[in-house]
Design an enzyme around this catalytic site. Structure first.
Site, PDB file in Angstrom:
ATOM      1  N   PRO A  89      20.429  -6.850 -44.322  1.00  0.00           N
ATOM      2  CG  PRO A  89      22.498  -6.704 -45.347  1.00  0.00           C
ATOM      3  CD  PRO A  89      21.756  -7.439 -44.264  1.00  0.00           C
ATOM      4  CD  GLU A 116      30.594 -13.555 -44.550  1.00  0.00           C
ATOM      5  OE1 GLU A 116      31.600 -12.954 -44.104  1.00  0.00           O
ATOM      6  OE2 GLU A 116      29.905 -13.147 -45.522  1.00  0.00           O
ATOM      7  NE  ARG A 153      12.392  11.511 -33.890  1.00  0.00           N
ATOM      8  CZ  ARG A 153      12.751  12.713 -33.423  1.00  0.00           C
ATOM      9  NH1 ARG A 153      13.724  12.798 -32.540  1.00  0.00           N
ATOM     10  NH2 ARG A 153      12.128  13.813 -33.813  1.00  0.00           N
ATOM     11  CG  ASP A 168      10.027  13.848 -36.580  1.00  0.00           C
ATOM     12  OD1 ASP A 168      10.231  12.822 -35.931  1.00  0.00           O
ATOM     13  OD2 ASP A 168      10.558  14.932 -36.348  1.00  0.00           O
TER      14      ASP A 168
HETATM   15  C1  4FV Z   1      22.321  -4.364 -42.228  1.00  0.00           C
HETATM   16  C2  4FV Z   1      21.726  -3.391 -43.047  1.00  0.00           C
HETATM   17  C3  4FV Z   1      23.627  -4.992 -42.440  1.00  0.00           C
HETATM   18  C4  4FV Z   1      25.134  -7.851 -42.754  1.00  0.00           C
HETATM   19  C5  4FV Z   1      26.044  -8.918 -42.291  1.00  0.00           C
HETATM   20  C6  4FV Z   1      25.594  -7.434 -40.484  1.00  0.00           C
HETATM   21  C7  4FV Z   1      25.216  -6.748 -41.756  1.00  0.00           C
HETATM   22  C8  4FV Z   1      26.417  -8.606 -40.883  1.00  0.00           C
HETATM   23  N1  4FV Z   1      21.472  -4.630 -41.234  1.00  0.00           N
HETATM   24  N2  4FV Z   1      20.523  -3.082 -42.487  1.00  0.00           N
HETATM   25  N3  4FV Z   1      22.200  -2.831 -44.162  1.00  0.00           N
HETATM   26  N4  4FV Z   1      23.943  -6.020 -41.621  1.00  0.00           N
HETATM   27  O1  4FV Z   1      24.369  -4.586 -43.322  1.00  0.00           O
HETATM   28  O2  4FV Z   1      20.401  -3.840 -41.417  1.00  0.00           O
HETATM   29  O3  4FV Z   1      26.057  -9.699 -40.112  1.00  0.00           O
END
Ligand code: 4FV
Length: 247
Positions: A89, A116, A153, A168
């Protein structure tokens, strides 16, 4: 173009890679995707990939050593340059433009976090974090599959008709126009006459107007960066002056 996905759930990732456009592209050897089970790079008899966090707190953290060993193996197999992505994230938000940029890379490696997250020292081997959105998932596998699908793609031959990639939505920064197929009428709703007129100039204008109307209504910020042609600029001006409103 090659993709290597490092995960503790290889079966989940392999299943998704068998389907549709990406699955066919892999079968036809247009792209090469390898899935690596992180547990194969562990050394203890419990094949541990996670451990308790230094400093305490809830949850577990992914251990760095198995990830380093997995990356070494991929580097041995693929050679360089490797572009190592961690889906998290905290990453660069994935967009059509970012997917286009990543499609210029030779070897993409996708690290899938769980728990985590990964030990921060893994980042010394990561070129870029990529996020698919501001929400927390239970793992990085789905984001990794989203990246593979969006990037693949762009690889010539992956999507049957390269034209549709160019068209697209988001390729030019606009939302897509509505699509219709048979029957001509259902539930009292008819397909717009213009689409059955055979008048391709009219159809093209109608589709442009629909894309612009939708973008203006739902994602007006996209219009700041969209690459519009003269006709679209004219239509947008009319829409913004509210001359035509709903067509
Ligand atoms: C995520 C997202 C995501 C966070 C902790 C995996 C998680 C766990 N990855 N975009 N939104 N990853 O939430 O890419 O390890």
């Amino acid at each position: 173009m090659t993709f290597d996905i490092v995960t503790i759930f290889p079966a989940m990732v392999e299943a998704a890679l068998q389907a549709g456009v990406v699955g066919r592209a892999i079968e036809r050897g247009i792209i090469d995707v390898a899935v690596h089970d992180l547990r194969e790079f562990t050394t203890d008899r419990h094949r541990s990939v996670d451990d308790v966090p230094y400093g305490g707190g809830p949850g577990m953290v992914m251990k760095p050593e198995p990830i380093f060993k997995a990356l070494d193996r991929v580097a041995e197999r693929r050679g360089t340059p490797l572009t190592v992505l961690l889906t998290s994230p905290q990453g660069t938000r994935l967009t059509q433009a970012v997917a286009g940029r990543l499609s210029t890379k030779e070897h993409l490696v996708l690290l899938c976090g769980r728990y985590e997250g990964v030990d921060e020292r893994v980042r010394s081997r990561v070129d870029e974090d990529v996020s698919i959105g501001d929400y927390v998932l239970s793992g990085g596998e789905l984001p990794a599959l989203v990246v593979v699908d969006a990037v693949a793609r762009f690889v010539p031959g992956v999507v049957g008709d390269d034209q549709s990639v160019a068209e697209d939505s988001f390729s030019r920064g606009l939302l897509d126009f509505p699509h219709y197929t048979r029957p001509a009428e259902i539930a009292g709703e008819r397909v717009p006459d213009v689409l059955m007129s055979g008048n391709h100039a009219e159809i093209r204008r109608w589709r442009k107007r629909q894309s612009l109307t939708r973008t203006l209504a739902r994602r007006p910020e996209l219009l700041e960066t969209a690459s519009l042609d003269d006709e679209e600029r004219r239509i947008l001006a009319e829409l913004q002056e509210g001359k035509h409103g709903r067509s």
